[in-house]
Scaffold this active site. Sequence first.
Site, PDB file in Angstrom:
ATOM      1  N   GLU A  35      -0.049  92.215 -76.271  1.00  0.00           N
ATOM      2  CA  GLU A  35      -1.319  91.104 -76.141  1.00  0.00           C
ATOM      3  C   GLU A  35      -1.605  90.374 -77.250  1.00  0.00           C
ATOM      4  OE1 GLU A  35      -1.310  94.152 -76.668  1.00  0.00           O
ATOM      5  OE2 GLU A  35      -3.159  94.944 -77.894  1.00  0.00           O
ATOM      6  N   HIS A  71       2.497  95.481 -79.420  1.00  0.00           N
ATOM      7  CA  HIS A  71       1.339  95.026 -78.948  1.00  0.00           C
ATOM      8  C   HIS A  71       1.695  93.734 -78.169  1.00  0.00           C
ATOM      9  CE1 HIS A  71      -1.763  97.701 -80.223  1.00  0.00           C
ATOM     10  NE2 HIS A  71      -1.030  97.872 -81.368  1.00  0.00           N
ATOM     11  N   CYS A 106       0.573 100.966 -77.692  1.00  0.00           N
ATOM     12  CA  CYS A 106       0.168 101.760 -78.850  1.00  0.00           C
ATOM     13  C   CYS A 106      -0.402 103.252 -78.606  1.00  0.00           C
ATOM     14  CB  CYS A 106      -0.518 100.676 -79.581  1.00  0.00           C
ATOM     15  SG  CYS A 106      -0.526 101.138 -81.428  1.00  0.00           S
TER      16      CYS A 106
END
Lengths: 231, 780
Positions: free
Chosen positions: A205, A203, A86
């Site tokens: 994560e 993302h 990002c």
Amino acid sequence: MNFAVLQFPGSNCDQDCVHVLKNVLGHSARLLWHKENSVGDADAVIVPGGFSYGDYLRTGAIARYSNVMAAVTEFANQGGLVMGICNGFQILCEAGLLPGALIRNRSIKFRCEFVWLRTGPANTPFTCKAPEGTVLRIPIAHGEGCYFADPETLKKLEANGQILWRYCDEQGKVEAEANPNGSLLNIAGICNEKKNVAGLMPHPERASEDILSSSDGRILFESMIQWHCKK
Amino acid sequence: MNEPVITPELVAKHGITPEEYENILKILGRVPTYTELGIFSVMWSEHCSYKNTKPLLKTFPTRSDRIMVGAGEENAGIIDIGDNLAIAFKMESHNHPSAVEPFQGAATGVGGIIRDIFTMGARPICAMNSLRFGELQSPEVRRLFRGVVGGIAHYGNCFGIPTIAGEVCFDASYEGNPLVNAFCLGVLRHEQIARGAAKGIGNPVFYVGPATGRDGLAGAAFASQDLTEASAEQQRGAVQVGDPFMEKLVMEACLELLAAKDAVAGIQDMGAAGLTCSTCETAARAGTGIEIELSKVPQRATGMTPYEIMLSESQERMLIIVNKGHEAEVQRIFDKWDLPWSEIGVVTDTGRMVVRNHGEVVADIPAAKIANDSPVYHRESKEPEYLNDVRAFQISSVQDTTTATQDLEALLAVPTIASKNWVYRQYDHQVRDGSVVCPGSDAAVVRIKADSLPMLSEGQSETVPAGTEKYIAMAVDGNGTYVYLDPYEGSKTVVAECARNLACTGAIPLGSTDNLNFGNPHHPELFYQLKESVRGLAEACDVFGAPVTGGNVSLYNQNPHGAIDPTPTIAIVGLVEKKEHITTQWFKDEGDVIILLGEAVDEGDPNLGLGGSAYLQNRKGIKNGTPPRCDLKKEKAVQDATLDCIRAGWVKSAHDCSEGGLAVTLAECCFTKNVALNTPRFTGAQVDLSALKCARKDALLFGETQSRIIVSVSPANADKILAKAKEHSVPAAVIGKVTGSGKDSELSIRLAQETLSWNVSAIYGTWWNAIGSVMDAAAH
């Protein structure tokens, strides 16, 4: 494996990355403050998401001049693994470690939602565990994620197999409706020519645990780990 | 220095009544200085002093075994959630600023509430909001709506807090006076609670954060008067400008400083009334005095007067009382984060708030007097005339529907009922890796894990058991129409619905925070609404075990056409004990049995649940009739039964029946699961209501009888649910089954008179796109 997760003023996803690398995947991960001049003993660097320096001027534009980015550039030039997520992707583009730029979403609005990603060639440290064409469900959260580059760069990216993730539909078809931000060629993420530096807007994560409704994102980190361990 | 002479006109301009002025003269024993007049005017505004509502607020239930910091004690309440963990949460309004400048008004509302949470020593982990606007057909309303949502997104996303839930309603009464109520929740360990008290005589007082400018001058006073076009124009400069990046740094630095052993004696954010409020409140809480020197306050503009510095509401600033000898810690940490800081004063034993400018005293006021001895008014209340009309309304004057199929389609497109994806997709609702149930179900659920917490002191060992994870559920609700039509009963319903949302998620309430958005309290009929509403809220919060831990009052919500619908909003926070109990609202598997818990229609309600309903308003153009009754005992029983069933592991989905009634609820159960962009998941449902006795089709389908929950369960568990319901004396009936998934899914409802059916994919499209199609088609 030792990960260093950069921490700029305004980083938001730094702790999330450390959480996944450490608590979910069981590797060592530490935060690396933006004023540091070295990445130390890190085997890989994660440039996390957020709003480094408040996105003042232009996303990533100030972060690239930080002390730590000079160290990361040197690390990357020596072949070290670097992944930008990002805002991290935006920073890597600004720093010239990746080609192209991220501009305002076509919709002019910030977008947060799950999207489908089609994985590109598996011969990179970021995709080696996912056979080409693997479809991943990972969320995005950005206002400036529209990937832009001149036609020549795009051609080169395609020819070299540098487009690692593209927005697609559930079946893996890369089509306009699946593109959340207007990115050229539906590009969600790319790597450099040497394939040791990658960046993506989604993302991983945030999609690494079943309780968060998807663990598809783990395969990106696991690829890096596998690549490093085989080395 | 040439300060204006205090005249009756100047006093009046500050919103201070002649009696209040007399009181000021008595407190000071002399005529106030200009700066002092400004200080009194903001501290004694409704926004800061609650002078019109204090007697009412005292009636709220505020205690439980779990409450560690209660209502009114500090900047936010704190509740024990076990394993040495606690949560801090609060909701606050930013209505007037948002009316004047929607983007910054809403953004700074978010910023203010986040500061209230980290001031308590907690790390903010999620946000919600409750928003109300006029009708979307109006370009001006669209401008406000777009601006407010954009402002919330800007601040929350950049700060890095997930905006995980909320509600948005549209009604003509909010035209020109939108409601923007922002909520924030944080977590901390028990020993990490920070206090807003100026303790320790001789301790230095620090100012940290960005410099003070002229923005937001006297915002608190502005928020405490009727909103008129003239006042809005004149106050445009009163709206603060937010910088979420700065706030993120200030928070990180403050949490780091709070972790530095013994460094901080007290901490308070500079919110409404800025430097004024923070200095006199911290002194009043500690029973000390405080003395500050304004020339040491970092200033953004040149030539600022003491009056301006004291009343500025520049954002992202904090006041920290540091234990003597720890000054270097402040310097080290704030320098690390490249943040401005300045030692501006000292804690004294005089009990006075003394403000100097280059040595000259510009204000000298007894701190406790101004903070605690604000005037208290018992306002006159009179039952509003319009309630006679409301009570006279009879549903028999309205013909039953002959167009039920279209009614449902139309209701799903009503912006208040339609999907809010146009809103929440602009909010980062997943940052911090804790969002377990995201926007789109009855209540949101957030996970608390070790790294959610503020940092520990150096060398301190962890006080939370290893591997601890907690699941916190939260929802926010309001219903201005119900409360307008019946302030007491409607307010009970608002709390009941919020608690019901939590029950459907599998959570037990821990506490609540409320925001009272009402009209001018000097108007007896409007004050009646407020008084009756508080009575209903207090009663209901008590029944559901959700004591009020704090909140906010916003009066003077009027526009030139009159007052807004009286709108108390309530946020309830609850605990889901086990991960396995987390339940969502959408149907899961084909063949599952659909059960209605609660009475299908309240036959004791003369309007059969249609009074004030979304159906009556939107399909018949009638905003009238006594709204559905809320029997708190029945409601509690339904919620308890649902929770028991969820905790027994029998429930696959649970969804509360609210606006739009049973038909809307069933439709939502069929289509609210959304996997990714353009990837909704549908199920069908075959529902049979023909056995239910009800004279009116519209009442059965769209009536809003309270205390109803739709659950779906595997066939093997259906009888267990019915038996459990019986145990709680809750009516329960199998009303259908979940059918096939996919594009061709059909929702069918059999009634005694006919069978209705809808293509789920088609009605989903209507519901999903209703707001976006208006907002994105319209030019800015």
